[in-house]
Design a protein around this motif. Structure first.
Motif, PDB file in Angstrom:
ATOM      1  N   TYR A1246       1.055  -1.054   0.130  1.00  8.03           N
ATOM      2  CA  TYR A1246      -0.065  -0.329   0.226  1.00  8.03           C
ATOM      3  C   TYR A1246       0.894   1.088  -0.131  1.00  8.03           C
ATOM      4  O   TYR A1246       1.809   1.382   0.381  1.00  8.03           O
ATOM      5  CB  TYR A1246      -0.637   0.038   1.332  1.00  8.03           C
ATOM      6  CG  TYR A1246      -1.764  -1.363   1.346  1.00  8.03           C
ATOM      7  CD1 TYR A1246      -2.741  -1.150  -0.340  1.00  8.03           C
ATOM      8  CD2 TYR A1246      -1.675  -2.296   2.291  1.00  8.03           C
ATOM      9  CE1 TYR A1246      -4.136  -1.978   0.881  1.00  8.03           C
ATOM     10  CE2 TYR A1246      -2.109  -3.857   1.409  1.00  8.03           C
ATOM     11  CZ  TYR A1246      -3.606  -3.466   1.058  1.00  8.03           C
ATOM     12  OH  TYR A1246      -4.747  -3.874   1.005  1.00  8.03           O
ATOM     13  N   LEU A1247       0.131   2.421  -0.993  1.00  4.22           N
ATOM     14  CA  LEU A1247       1.315   3.208  -0.849  1.00  4.22           C
ATOM     15  C   LEU A1247       0.158   4.781  -0.948  1.00  4.22           C
ATOM     16  O   LEU A1247      -0.760   4.795  -1.499  1.00  4.22           O
ATOM     17  CB  LEU A1247       1.874   3.626  -2.368  1.00  4.22           C
ATOM     18  CG  LEU A1247       2.525   4.840  -2.200  1.00  4.22           C
ATOM     19  CD1 LEU A1247       4.255   4.948  -2.052  1.00  4.22           C
ATOM     20  CD2 LEU A1247       2.614   5.243  -4.268  1.00  4.22           C
ATOM     21  N   LYS A1248       0.746   5.449   0.276  1.00  2.00           N
ATOM     22  CA  LYS A1248      -0.045   6.497   1.011  1.00  2.00           C
ATOM     23  C   LYS A1248       0.818   7.728   0.516  1.00  2.00           C
ATOM     24  O   LYS A1248       1.757   7.701   0.145  1.00  2.00           O
ATOM     25  CB  LYS A1248       0.539   6.184   2.542  1.00  2.00           C
ATOM     26  CG  LYS A1248      -1.187   7.547   3.219  1.00  2.00           C
ATOM     27  CD  LYS A1248      -1.078   7.504   4.472  1.00  2.00           C
ATOM     28  CE  LYS A1248      -1.783   8.332   4.827  1.00  2.00           C
ATOM     29  NZ  LYS A1248      -2.376   8.326   6.619  1.00  2.00           N
ATOM     30  N   LEU A1249      -0.782   8.325  -0.595  1.00 10.12           N
ATOM     31  CA  LEU A1249       0.496   9.989  -1.280  1.00 10.12           C
ATOM     32  C   LEU A1249      -1.128  10.667  -0.494  1.00 10.12           C
ATOM     33  O   LEU A1249      -2.245  11.164   0.143  1.00 10.12           O
ATOM     34  CB  LEU A1249      -0.806   8.897  -2.422  1.00 10.12           C
ATOM     35  CG  LEU A1249      -0.174   8.813  -3.273  1.00 10.12           C
ATOM     36  CD1 LEU A1249      -0.530   8.456  -4.643  1.00 10.12           C
ATOM     37  CD2 LEU A1249       1.624   8.238  -3.482  1.00 10.12           C
ATOM     38  N   ARG A1250      -0.242  12.266  -0.953  1.00 11.64           N
ATOM     39  CA  ARG A1250      -0.591  13.300  -0.006  1.00 11.64           C
ATOM     40  C   ARG A1250      -0.668  14.228  -0.790  1.00 11.64           C
ATOM     41  O   ARG A1250       0.331  14.762  -1.376  1.00 11.64           O
ATOM     42  CB  ARG A1250      -0.304  13.838   1.408  1.00 11.64           C
ATOM     43  CG  ARG A1250      -0.300  12.273   2.843  1.00 11.64           C
ATOM     44  CD  ARG A1250       0.756  13.440   3.536  1.00 11.64           C
ATOM     45  NE  ARG A1250       0.595  11.906   4.792  1.00 11.64           N
ATOM     46  CZ  ARG A1250       0.741  12.435   6.162  1.00 11.64           C
ATOM     47  NH1 ARG A1250       1.948  12.990   6.554  1.00 11.64           N
ATOM     48  NH2 ARG A1250       0.548  11.287   6.865  1.00 11.64           N
ATOM     49  N   CYS A1251      -1.850  14.651  -1.328  1.00 11.43           N
ATOM     50  CA  CYS A1251      -2.083  15.483  -2.635  1.00 11.43           C
ATOM     51  C   CYS A1251      -2.516  17.446  -2.326  1.00 11.43           C
ATOM     52  O   CYS A1251      -3.561  17.293  -1.548  1.00 11.43           O
ATOM     53  CB  CYS A1251      -2.337  14.837  -3.573  1.00 11.43           C
ATOM     54  SG  CYS A1251      -2.270  12.935  -3.789  1.00 11.43           S
ATOM     55  N   PRO A1252      -1.867  17.593  -1.951  1.00 14.92           N
ATOM     56  CA  PRO A1252      -2.435  19.548  -1.654  1.00 14.92           C
ATOM     57  C   PRO A1252      -2.595  19.885  -2.927  1.00 14.92           C
ATOM     58  O   PRO A1252      -1.259  19.950  -3.982  1.00 14.92           O
ATOM     59  CB  PRO A1252      -1.975  20.690  -1.265  1.00 14.92           C
ATOM     60  CG  PRO A1252      -0.087  19.387  -1.172  1.00 14.92           C
ATOM     61  CD  PRO A1252      -0.417  18.369  -1.791  1.00 14.92           C
ATOM     62  N   ALA A1253      -3.701  21.462  -3.535  1.00  6.81           N
ATOM     63  CA  ALA A1253      -3.990  21.700  -4.281  1.00  6.81           C
ATOM     64  C   ALA A1253      -3.874  23.108  -4.513  1.00  6.81           C
ATOM     65  O   ALA A1253      -4.894  23.685  -2.905  1.00  6.81           O
ATOM     66  CB  ALA A1253      -5.263  21.179  -5.206  1.00  6.81           C
ATOM     67  N   VAL A1254      -3.521  24.323  -5.163  1.00  9.63           N
ATOM     68  CA  VAL A1254      -3.652  25.326  -4.526  1.00  9.63           C
ATOM     69  C   VAL A1254      -4.724  26.443  -6.436  1.00  9.63           C
ATOM     70  O   VAL A1254      -4.449  24.927  -7.192  1.00  9.63           O
ATOM     71  CB  VAL A1254      -2.346  26.449  -4.569  1.00  9.63           C
ATOM     72  CG1 VAL A1254      -1.710  25.496  -3.225  1.00  9.63           C
ATOM     73  CG2 VAL A1254      -1.428  26.118  -5.376  1.00  9.63           C
ATOM     74  N   GLN A1255      -4.526  27.639  -6.209  1.00 13.95           N
ATOM     75  CA  GLN A1255      -5.153  27.880  -7.284  1.00 13.95           C
ATOM     76  C   GLN A1255      -3.758  28.215  -8.882  1.00 13.95           C
ATOM     77  O   GLN A1255      -2.721  28.168  -8.151  1.00 13.95           O
ATOM     78  CB  GLN A1255      -5.469  29.595  -6.798  1.00 13.95           C
ATOM     79  CG  GLN A1255      -6.399  30.148  -7.758  1.00 13.95           C
ATOM     80  CD  GLN A1255      -6.462  31.702  -7.536  1.00 13.95           C
ATOM     81  OE1 GLN A1255      -7.043  31.803  -6.419  1.00 13.95           O
ATOM     82  NE2 GLN A1255      -7.548  32.304  -8.205  1.00 13.95           N
ATOM     83  N   PRO A1256      -4.582  27.905  -9.513  1.00 15.31           N
ATOM     84  CA  PRO A1256      -4.077  28.171 -10.516  1.00 15.31           C
ATOM     85  C   PRO A1256      -3.327  29.940 -11.109  1.00 15.31           C
ATOM     86  O   PRO A1256      -4.197  30.446 -11.057  1.00 15.31           O
ATOM     87  CB  PRO A1256      -4.111  27.752 -11.774  1.00 15.31           C
ATOM     88  CG  PRO A1256      -5.747  27.337 -11.639  1.00 15.31           C
ATOM     89  CD  PRO A1256      -5.841  27.176 -10.089  1.00 15.31           C
ATOM     90  N   PRO A1257      -1.423  30.506 -11.233  1.00 15.01           N
ATOM     91  CA  PRO A1257      -1.831  31.615 -11.561  1.00 15.01           C
ATOM     92  C   PRO A1257      -2.069  31.634 -12.837  1.00 15.01           C
ATOM     93  O   PRO A1257      -2.240  33.260 -12.975  1.00 15.01           O
ATOM     94  CB  PRO A1257      -0.555  31.988 -10.883  1.00 15.01           C
ATOM     95  CG  PRO A1257       0.042  30.510 -11.131  1.00 15.01           C
ATOM     96  CD  PRO A1257      -1.048  29.719 -10.782  1.00 15.01           C
ATOM     97  N   LEU A1258      -2.157  31.191 -13.397  1.00 11.32           N
ATOM     98  CA  LEU A1258      -2.470  31.378 -15.175  1.00 11.32           C
ATOM     99  C   LEU A1258      -3.235  29.904 -15.503  1.00 11.32           C
ATOM    100  O   LEU A1258      -3.420  28.992 -15.339  1.00 11.32           O
ATOM    101  CB  LEU A1258      -0.926  30.475 -16.024  1.00 11.32           C
ATOM    102  CG  LEU A1258      -0.502  31.681 -17.105  1.00 11.32           C
ATOM    103  CD1 LEU A1258      -0.973  33.033 -17.470  1.00 11.32           C
ATOM    104  CD2 LEU A1258       0.492  30.917 -18.620  1.00 11.32           C
ATOM    105  N   VAL A1259      -3.936  30.246 -16.949  1.00 11.16           N
ATOM    106  CA  VAL A1259      -5.752  29.912 -17.137  1.00 11.16           C
ATOM    107  C   VAL A1259      -5.458  30.136 -18.239  1.00 11.16           C
ATOM    108  O   VAL A1259      -5.121  31.409 -19.085  1.00 11.16           O
ATOM    109  CB  VAL A1259      -6.790  29.957 -16.353  1.00 11.16           C
ATOM    110  CG1 VAL A1259      -6.605  30.085 -15.169  1.00 11.16           C
ATOM    111  CG2 VAL A1259      -6.878  31.127 -16.568  1.00 11.16           C
ATOM    112  N   VAL A1260      -5.833  29.004 -19.151  1.00  7.84           N
ATOM    113  CA  VAL A1260      -6.339  29.071 -20.674  1.00  7.84           C
ATOM    114  C   VAL A1260      -7.972  29.964 -20.957  1.00  7.84           C
ATOM    115  O   VAL A1260      -8.679  29.217 -19.998  1.00  7.84           O
ATOM    116  CB  VAL A1260      -6.000  28.061 -21.794  1.00  7.84           C
ATOM    117  CG1 VAL A1260      -6.421  28.541 -22.979  1.00  7.84           C
ATOM    118  CG2 VAL A1260      -4.938  27.608 -21.669  1.00  7.84           C
ATOM    119  N   ILE A1261      -8.306  30.965 -21.344  1.00  6.06           N
ATOM    120  CA  ILE A1261      -9.317  31.584 -21.107  1.00  6.06           C
ATOM    121  C   ILE A1261      -9.722  31.373 -23.079  1.00  6.06           C
ATOM    122  O   ILE A1261     -11.071  31.797 -23.080  1.00  6.06           O
ATOM    123  CB  ILE A1261      -9.139  33.240 -21.422  1.00  6.06           C
ATOM    124  CG1 ILE A1261      -8.186  33.853 -21.688  1.00  6.06           C
ATOM    125  CG2 ILE A1261      -8.701  33.658 -19.838  1.00  6.06           C
ATOM    126  CD1 ILE A1261      -8.755  35.689 -22.009  1.00  6.06           C
TER     127      ILE A1261
END
Length: 1651
Positions: A1246-1261
């Protein structure tokens, strides 16, 4: 790749993890790969961390277990020796892998060297060939070709030099690789003895492990067999109990159904006899009615014949009288000298005009009256609806038709701006009848009311017109006879209004007005009917009813009547047979017959309308259905009685109606609309009811089918009742089961109750006795009310009130209910009982406890004496046992735990005993686990296993609990296994098991409650060591922007060499066949809808190998989140619109208030703004947006806006994933390639993963927010450009950079990147230009400080497939007339999948036109005449226009379509040298075809083609110096056209072959001469034959558009001299539109070289 390369790659991967803030947890493994540095002499040193399990294996073995076979070995193996064995095997495998890699490198270098040799030889051959071509071009003095070949030669020499340098480099590398391979083979020879030693040690170790695995597997199988046997035995017992219960239930049901069937059979037989008697009675009544009808018919026929004869005589007398008056008028006019015919015609015209004018005025007035009546009726309807809103169902107060109301008010104003009071009163009187009709159908729609109103008003207008046409009666009658007051009062207002407006016409009602005749005033109806009201009572649907009505003239003069119509609501059911008898004197009567055939089961009211000389009148008609009219005494009094006595009384229920109905007694205090009627028994439950009599069954059926709209208007609540659901109706059959249910109703608990008859059927005009019983138990006055409900929905329930007074008993219990609250099993509870006496003497008491409760409850003392006017105390002891549910099943509810025990206190000399109740809630103290055993399965010693179990408190009291004596290898959570459980609460208990060693665990967990009760939970597990190991079991990613990705790497290591790892059994036969190399397969299973990807997700590892695994975290926005955000945005927009509308509405109201302060200018100005506002408000409303997320499709505007909003507002989020890695037990059997390898759960990692995500500074519009730019299909060689825009949504400036695309690929970034500030946008321009026919894909990374935005570029290169319909390389137009165009079409077919652009090129129109190396000056030399080379571009037109033209010159062809290209040939002068070259190429410069165009022009329709070339193929564009030629006359001869034909006979080997040449003579088809033919002939043919020439044919003719071949053969005669040239000149004449002569010169010789 060798092992060193793998280690270097792992180092690079670990460095990369460090850059991405990836923290790896686990023990770092350090290994020494050099086998020479291994020192195994020290036996006592510590083992490496990866081999500690071997030491534990030997410690667990006690000499009796799996390692007992080691006693047979000469030397006992130690743990250090086993560790040395594994390490040597690892180093040897690494050495073997390195050797294989070196062999592969050497072989690869040799193949490269061989390929280099071949390339060099090919280049040498090409160079030699090219040098030969250079010599040829130099010899032919072709400077252009020579320059091109020299450039190719130079390029080839450069390639050859590069190839030689590469060959030298490869040779050097090959020698170096062979040297390293030799050194490695020497090293392998050194360790050959060590390899053999390791192989023997591995075999011994494998035997030991196989023996232990076999023993363990045998134990597991034995436990599993015991468990299966117990489960099977328990299941059989349960099935046996179920079968017995089911059999008993079926027996009871069969007995009950038999009793029920016997009861129903008796009732059925009784009903059949009753039906037979009723049917016989009906037959007798029918015969009597028919006899009476026949007699009445005879008398009516005689009366009608007499009336008919009187009418005929009266009509004849009137005609004679009228004719006599006309004759007298005519004679008087003639006597006065007036033209009688003209005068009478004018009088008729005036009368006709006046009559039409009166009809027009009457129609206008009636229409106006009709419109006003409609409008007023609608107002009254709206008022009635508003009044009905006070009923339980409130309707909205706003009008349903605001626009209709405004139009009505405007129409009223236009119709009658100043209406008179008389007109208003007349209109109101007109609408009285309409209102009565509309009020009875309040449930109908507005449209139906308007239609009924129109019909009634139209009928009134028709009656008025008919009344005007009636004549005066001839006889006077009983004018003073009064009619009924009810009809007189009804018609009086109408008569008064009718006098004012129309003296002869009623004002809207069909009753006559008062009229003065012969000095007497008539009031009321001119005719009286007998009966006064035509009544059809208690009718049945489908039957026919007939009534005879006698109309008597009660007016003061002779009168007559005429039948007008029947009311609209009766015209479909009533037919009237009435034959007028002519004039009736006062007191005379006439008869009519009304036939009524009902089709619907509802009450009908209306009238039959007549017209008389005085005015119209009507006879009311009333039709009533069968109804049930029950009656009963509403109050009933029992009087005073002592408690304990039983008194019975009866009440009588009488039905005075003709409809039978089912009744039932309802003891509920209030009745709801749904329960106010009794359901008729259905056919499924009471099938015998179908045999009842016709009258009763039809009545009950009609009563059950009446809709709410058919109910009387006096019951507004009933009109809104919904139809009863037949499926929800209870059974109404008179069965013992229903009686039992009725006895259990709450009303039976009172002192007054009903008898056995609680429901049944009451027939027409029948009575039923109902019994009421009064059994007082509580002193005081008792009032009780019950309702009698009926199945007829038109019959209201009857309420009956019963009253009685009870006197108290002398001895009673002070506390009639003793509540012991919540009690627990096996615990003692006590309370006291107080008995009070009102008697004046001492009495004996006895406490009687029921037999069921004597083991659980006791009262001391059991018997005693209570003194006068005193009290007595007793002691109650209650100790509930576990057997309470079995002993006292009647008093104890085991499901709820409620105990209610009635106890009787018997008093000597007292009629009724004193009672009291002991109440308690008995609960248990059990704590129950959701499962009796927890199996953790196979648990790795590297990780922990968690299992959940539910602990439930079944007690009604809170309980404390705690887990005591918990082993060290298991952990209980929460709160370390301690806590408090509330009543009926369930708590989730987490059990975390961590295996310390590889063995089998079996243990019990003890949970102790607060009252010192123990509850055990069995647990078992197996500790195992997986064959594979993760270098890091925890991966923690850094903060990753949404749309970006983070990568981490770790190693999956195979340290196990045993094939059957602690589970599989190896038989003695297979011991020698087991191989030492045991590869393992692994597979990572990712959770669904996660942002994680693992590469490789599956693979295979050899013993000692390790695999680099890459984990990628790519946070994305889910589709569900985007749709929810879109719904929220739509909802907010809707609220904003509503607020804006509210503000606008308030602003308009304020403006209106300001305007109202000013003086009004009239009614119209005050009404119009209001109407305008009402009409404008609905237009501002918007449709309500949908709230279903499924309706928001990806790619829509709302979807993309919601996605952008989420990206701009999304915060941080944190998720954890646990990814299992399944490991196989080994490879599948070698014999079956399709078989799958066995997978064991004990090997799972078993492999445990901790994944934090934040707001992207650059987006495709742009591009709908997608990160994929698809160029789709593009033609090879073309270029397509696309753009996409990015935006900085962060609060910092971003410096954009991009990755480098493949320099040899088709994708290009055309603009540079720059630094963008917060909120700014930047557009990137990309181009796609494929070079091959295949799919392309590349990734462009837009990099900034905090994230990398990946853009996937995709495109498909397509090679266009375009074909030409013309297959040849030459398109010959042949001969045409000068200045006449001719065209030919060729077709381009596009068979590719993309649109292809093309263009057409002509060599004559090329600015840099060249003629394939042919010098135009050389064409003018004499040496060119013998050459067959023709120029590309031939003769041109003198006018400067192109000889050949093409349309279209360019275009595009859709996929699968075709394009026609038209080539036009239009010469302006005669020539045979017209030529050009046509080239069709695509936009990518590829050529579809290169085709030569050729044509010839002639000034006449006949031409000769063939012979030798006498002129050059290039003409000068300058016109001839001779401006003109004189016109040739018929006497003058035209100049001949020279033609040279050379014939060469061949002589070889003594054989002479004659020479043969052919000429073509043709006739051109043109528009003016399309039907003209031509001919030709040779002159002086005899001289030709003398020289050996033969011409065939000599003459001939041909049609337009055809040609003929002329063959010329030359055979030398016998006197021919060698090398002598024979020459003859022969004229050839051709005749077409003109005559032309060709002077053909024949030159013949013999050649010895001719083929």
């Amino acid at each position: 790749m060798d092992m060193e390369d793998e280690e270097s790659s792992s180092d690079v991967g670990s460095d990369r993890c460090g850059l991405l803030d990836v923290h790896l947890s686990g023990d770092e493994v350090t290994e020494d790969d050099d086998p020479d540095q291994e020192t195994c002499k020290d036996e006592g040193r510590a083992l490496p961390s990866d081999l500690e399990w071997l030491e534990e294996l030997y410690e667990d073995d006690d000499g009796v277990g799996d390692l007992a076979l080691a006693a047979d070995i000469d030397e006992k193996r130690s743990c250090a020796e086993t560790a040395r064995m594994f390490k040597l095997r690892r180093n040897l495998d690494q050495l073997d892998c390195f050797h294989r890699q070196k062999e592969h490198d050497v072989q690869e270098a040799r193949e490269k060297l061989k390929l280099c040799h071949q390339n060099r030889e090919n280049l040498l051959q090409q160079r030699e060939k090219l040098e030969g071509e250079i010599e040829q071009q130099r010899a032919s003095d072709n400077s252009v070709g020579l320059f091109r070949l020299r450039a190719q030669h130079k390029q080839l020499c450069q390639s050859l030099q590069n190839e030689e340098e590469l060959e030298g480099h490869i040779s050097t590398e090959l020698r170096h690789q062979e040297l390293e391979l030799s050194e490695l083979e020497v090293e392998l020879g050194r360790v050959s003895l060590l390899r053999q030693e390791v192989r023997e040690e591995e075999q011994l170790f494998q035997v030991l492990k196989a023996q232990k695995a076999a023993t363990r597997l045998q134990q597991e199988r034995k436990v599993s067999q015991n468990l299966q046997h117990k489960t099977r035995h328990l299941r059989e017992q349960i099935m046996l109990k179920k079968e017995e219960t089911e059999c008993q239930r079926k027996i009871e049901e069969s007995q009950a159904s038999r009793r029920m069937a016997a009861k129903y059979l008796k009732q059925t037989i009784k009903r059949m006899h009753q039906q037979a008697a009723e049917k016989e009675q009906q037959n007798r009544e029918l015969v009597e009615k028919r006899t009476h009808a026949v007699k009445t018919l005879k008398s009516n026929i005689a009366a009608n014949q007499e009336n008919l004869r009187a009418q005929q005589r009266r009509a004849k007398a009137n005609a004679q009288k009228k004719e006599q008056q006309q004759r007298q008028l005519r004679e008087s006019l003639q006597a006065q000298g007036i033209n009688s015919i003209k005068h009478m015609y004018q009088q008729k015209q005036l009368e006709e005009t006046k009559r039409k004018q009166e009809e027009f005025e009457e129609s206008q007035k009636s229409k106006r009256l009709e419109i006003v009546a409609k409008i007023l009726q609608e107002d009254k309807l709206m008022k009635s609806r508003k009044s009905n809103q006070a009923q339980p169902l409130k309707l909205p107060t706003t009008p349903k038709f605001p626009s209709l109301r405004r139009e009505r008010e405007r129409l009223l104003y236009y119709l009658d701006p100043i209406p008179s009071s008389g007109t208003e009163e007349a209109t109101a009187i007109h609408l009285e009848k309409v209102n009565d009709i509309s009020s009875s159908s309040s449930a109908s729609s507005d449209a139906e009311n308007l239609e009924e109103l129109e019909e009634i008003v139209q009928e009134e207008v028709d009656h008025q017109s008919l009344a005007d046409s009636l004549a005066e009666p001839e006889f006077s009658g009983l004018w003073d006879q009064d009619y009924k007051k009810r009809f007189a009062e009804k018609t009086e207002p109408v008569l008064k209004e009718g006098k004012k407006d129309e003296p002869c016409v009623a004002g809207g009602k069909l009753n006559t007005t008062s009229k003065s005749l012969c000095g007497k005033e008539l009031k009321g109806c001119p005719f009286i009917s007998k009966p006064e009201v035509i009544l059809f009572k208690d009718f049945d649907v489908g039957k026919v009813y007939k009534k005879k009505i006698v109309l008597t003239n009660i007016s003061y003069s002779v009168n007559h009547c005429k039948l007008l119509r029947v009311s609209a609501q009766l015209k479909d059911f009533i037919a009237v047979n009435f034959e007028p008898r002519g004039s009736l004197s006062t007191g005379m009567s006439c008869e009519m017959q009304a036939i009524f055939q009902p089709m619907i089961n509802e009450d009908l009211e209306g009238e039959i309308q007549f017209a008389s000389a005085v005015g119209p009148f009507s006879v009311p008609v009333r039709c009533t259905i069968k109804k049930c009219s029950p009656e009963v005494d509403s109050q009933f009094d029992f009087g005073s009685h002592v408690v304990g006595q039983t008194i019975s009384r009866t009440i009588t229920l009488t039905n005075k109606g003709a409809l039978a109905s089912f009744f039932s007694l309802d003891t509920s205090t209030c009745l709801s609309p749904e329960t106010s009627h009794v359901q008729v028994p259905s056919q499924e439950t009471c099938s015998e009811n179908t045999t009842s009599n016709t009258q009763r069954s039809s009545a009950s059926t009609d009563a059950g089918e009446v809709q709410p709209k058919q109910q009387s208007p006096e019951l507004p609540g009933a009109s809104q009742q919904e139809p009863t659901d037949p499926e929800a109706a209870p059974e109404a059959c008179l069965s013992s089961d229903v009686d039992t249910q009725v006895d259990k109703t709450p009303s039976d608990s009172s002192d007054i109750r009903l008898g056995h008859v609680r429901e049944g059927e009451i027939g027409p005009f029948e009575s039923v006795k109902l019994e009421v019983v009064f059994n007082p138990t509580i002193p005081g006055e008792t009032k009780w009310e019950f309702h009698i409900k009926f199945s007829d929905i038109n019959t209201e329930p009857i309420s009956v009130q019963v009253r009685g007074v009870a006197v108290s008993i002398p001895v009673y219990v002070v506390q009639p209910s003793i509540d012991l609250k919540i009690c627990m099993f096996d615990r003692l509870y006590q309370d006291s009982i107080v008995v009070q006496s009102r008697a004046n003497t001492a009495l004996r008491l006895t406490f009687d406890v029921c037999q069921e409760m004597r083991k659980h409850m006791e009262i001391l003392p059991k018997t005693g004496f209570i003194q006068a006017q005193s009290s007595f105390n007793a002691q109650l002891k209650f100790m509930p046992r576990r057997s309470l549910s079995k002993h006292a099943e009647k008093f104890f509810d085991s499901d709820t735990g409620v105990l209610e025990v009635p106890i009787k206190v018997q008093v000597a000399g007292q009629v009724q005993s004193a009672h009291f109740t002991v109440q308690a809630i008995v609960t248990s103290t059990d704590l129950q686990f959701s499962q009796t055993e927890v199996d953790f399965g196979c648990c790795s010693i590297y990780q922990s296993v968690r299992s959940s179990v539910r602990l439930t408190n079944w007690s009604l009291l809170p309980q404390d609990f705690g887990f005591l004596g918990v082993p060290e290898f298991i952990e209980v959570q929460p709160n370390d296994g301690f806590g408090t459980l509330l009543p009926q609460e369930t708590l989730e208990i987490e059990l975390i098991f961590s295996a310390k060693t590889t063995k089998e665990y079996q243990f019990q967990l003890s949970c102790k409650s607060g009252i010192n009760r123990d509850f055990l939970l069995s647990c078992r597990a197996v500790g195992v060591q997986p064959p594979l190991e993760l270098s890091h079991s925890l991966v923690e990613f850094g903060a990753t922007a949404v749309g970006d990705q983070s990568t981490a790497v770790f190693h999956l290591i195979h340290r196990q060499t045993n094939r059957n790892q602690s589970k599989q059994i190896v038989s003695p036969v297979d011991k020698d066949d087991t191989t030492l190399v045991v590869p393992r397969s692994f597979c990572f299973t990712l959770p669904e809808a996660s942002d994680i990807s693992i590469t490789p997700s599956a693979g295979r590892l050899l013993p000692g190998e390790k695999c680099l695994v890459q984990v990628m975290f790519r946070p994305r926005l889910s589709d569900h989140e985007i749709k929810e955000e879109a719904l929220r945005r739509l909802h907010r927009a809707k609220l904003l619109r509503e607020k804006e509308l509210e503000r606008n509405r308030q602003a308009k109201q304020e403006t209106k208030k300001e305007k109202q302060l000013e003086p009004s200018k009239g009614k119209r100005t005050s009404v119009n703004p209001k109407n305008t506002k009402v009409s404008e408000e609905p237009n501002t409303e918007k449709p309500v947006e949908s709230s279903d997320p499924a309706e928001i499709q990806p790619g829509s505007v709302d979807y993309e806006q919601a996605k952008t909003s989420l990206l701009c507002s999304c915060g941080q989020r944190y998720r954890e994933y646990t990814v299992p890695c399944f490991v196989s037990d080994g490879d599948p059997p070698g014999t079956d390639t399709q078989a799958q390898a066995a997978w064991s759960p004990m090997n799972t990692l078993y492999l445990k993963l901790r994944c934090p995500a934040v707001q992207p500074p650059l987006v495709v519009i742009s591009n709908s927010g997608h990160n994929i730019i698809d160029f789709h299909q593009v033609v090879v060689g073309e270029r397509v450009i696309k753009r996409f825009t990015v935006q900085n949504i962060s609060k910092e400036s971003l410096d954009l950079k991009s990755s480098v695309l493949d320099i040899h690929g088709p994708f290009f970034l055309l603009n540079a990147l720059r630094c963008i500030r917060p909120g700014e946008k930047h557009t990137l321009v990309l181009a796609f230009s494929p070079t091959l026919d295949r799919k392309y894909c590349d990734v462009l990374e837009v990099q900034c400080q905090k994230m990398v935005l990946e853009m996937t570029l995709r495109g498909v290169g397509v090679v266009p497939s375009v074909t030409l319909s013309h297959t040849g390389a030459l398109l010959d137009f042949g001969y045409v007339l000068e200045k006449e165009p001719t065209s030919q079409r060729v077709q381009l077919q596009n068979s590719s999948t993309v649109a292809v652009g093309f263009r057409v090129l002509l060599a004559s129109q090329s600015p840099s036109r060249h003629q394939d190396g042919v010098d135009s000056v050389a064409l003018l030399l004499d040496s060119y005449r013998g050459s067959r080379v023709q120029p590309t571009v031939g003769a041109q037109n003198y006018s400067g226009l192109s000889v050949f033209s093409v349309a279209p010159l360019e275009g595009s062809i859709a996929p699968g379509q075709s394009q026609d290209i038209t080539i036009t040939f239009q010469p302006d002068h005669p020539s045979v040298s017209y030529s050009d070259k046509l080239t069709i190429e695509l936009k990518n410069k590829s050529k579809v075809c290169v085709m030569d165009l050729k044509g010839a022009a002639s000034s006449h329709n006949m031409y000769l083609y063939g012979g030798d070339l006498l002129t050059v193929p290039i003409e000068s564009l300058l016109p001839s110096l001779i401006t003109g030629q004189p016109q040739l006359t018929e006497a003058m001869e035209r100049p001949s056209i020279p033609v040279l034909v050379t014939l060469r006979a061949s002589f070889s080997a003594g054989v002479l072959t004659p020479a043969v040449r052919e000429l073509q003579v043709g006739c051109i088809r043109s528009t003016p001469t399309s039907k003209k033919s031509g001919e030709f002939y040779w002159d002086n043919v005899a001289s030709l034959q003398q020289q050996g020439f033969v011409v065939e044919p000599i003459k001939g003719s041909m049609e337009a558009g055809h040609k003929r071949t002329v063959t010329i053969t030359w055979t030398p005669h016998s006197g021919y001299k060698p090398f002598e040239v024979v020459q003859m000149c022969v004229p050839l004449t051709v005749k077409g539109d003109e005559k032309n002569i060709y002077r053909v010169t024949l030159m013949a010789l013999v050649s010895t070289t001719a083929g």
